[in-house]
Design an enzyme around this catalytic site. Sequence first.
Site, short mmCIF file in Angstrom:
data_model
loop_
_atom_site.label_atom_id
_atom_site.label_comp_id
_atom_site.label_asym_id
_atom_site.label_seq_id
_atom_site.Cartn_x
_atom_site.Cartn_y
_atom_site.Cartn_z
N CYS A 185 112.56 53.58 -32.97
CA CYS A 185 112.35 54.21 -33.94
C CYS A 185 111.17 55.08 -34.13
CB CYS A 185 112.75 53.43 -35.32
SG CYS A 185 114.21 52.60 -35.21
N LYS A 194 115.57 59.94 -42.33
CA LYS A 194 115.56 58.94 -41.50
C LYS A 194 114.16 59.18 -40.53
CE LYS A 194 116.32 55.83 -38.28
NZ LYS A 194 115.99 54.20 -38.51
#
Length: 404
Positions: A259, A205
């Site tokens: 993010c 991720k």
Amino acid sequence: MSNKSNVVMIGLGYIGLPTAALIAKNKTYVHGVDINPKVVETINAGKIHIIEPELDEAVANAVKEGYLKAALTPVQANTYLIVVPTPFKGKNEPDISFVEAATRGIIPLLKEEDLYIIESTSPVGTTEKMMNLIYAERPDLKDKLNIAYCPERVLPGNVMYELVYNDRVIGGIDEKSTDKAVAFYTQFIKGDLHKTNARTAEMCKLVENSSRDVQIAFANELSLICDKANINVWELIELANKHPRVNILQPGCGVGGHCIAVDPYFIVADYPMESQIIGKAREINNYKSFWCAEKVQNAKLEFQLKHGKKPRIALMGLAFKPDIDDLRESPAKYIAQKVLQNANNEEYYIVEPNIEAHNVFKLTSYQEAVEKAEVIVFLVAHKEFKELEISKDKVVLDFCGINN
């Protein structure tokens, strides 16, 4: 409903709520938990507190049919999903206290063979830390739970589609946990599910978003160079991308969102010596926002010298990317704040068509801002801005490629 909840979803934000709605759509009972009473109240009324296409209908239906309920505290279930924020403390050091608090909240409810999944972006080793925390408090459950990490990889504005069709990486603390998590997600997801271990899934991720950050940094660095070299960066990139193996991204006024602007720090914090390019990319993308703010300041002074009066300035866009209402880590918001800090009685028009009001900025409609301002600064390429006709006598600073 508490006695028939199959899934407890802790965190009902930009990822948690769409995921809860998706699971509920598949006739699985979801007990959603959020610490904000207003969020709980809104969801239980069948409404939503965030802008996301198709989410309003999905939540309304799930609540109406009785498959989704929100509350301030968890109940017993078979599957627990942790989808809470992981912010920073100090100098870009990841803070997993919300993950820990959410985990502590369900420890008394856990029973043998339950499935516990973290979806929150987390530093490498977080899933193992939570496993150790659970087993320290509940030694009776040692090696009897299924514990896994499964990050989302969705794009705001297209979440409801991407939750279903994107591939997912699923990493358990052991093979049994991985298999159990895969079996869970198979019920709702049509994309491929790729098995690995928890540490690799956590790093995956972080690496995905760091990779994007590095690519954007290259484009933003090019824009700085081209500004000095008197070259149109948009044209340059379009031409360079004619090469069959070159795909340069578009520059912007920085990088935002929860993010790409954040995840690289999770790697840099734990591996500072090794992550040279990743760390530098963050610096470049942060600097681009500062540079944009300076450009606005210079345009303001130039206008004043030329016309003998202060300009009226429109700052177009506050969201972190086009056509959404999400302002988290937004470079446009940072630039607006920076410009206003240096304000000297000029008139400013702050524009963000995707939100109705802001607790700091007084918002103006984009039509009025463009009509009244003499200096127009495009910070976000919202679709509304692309259709604007701007008279030639206006000073336009385009940091997001509106006209390209």
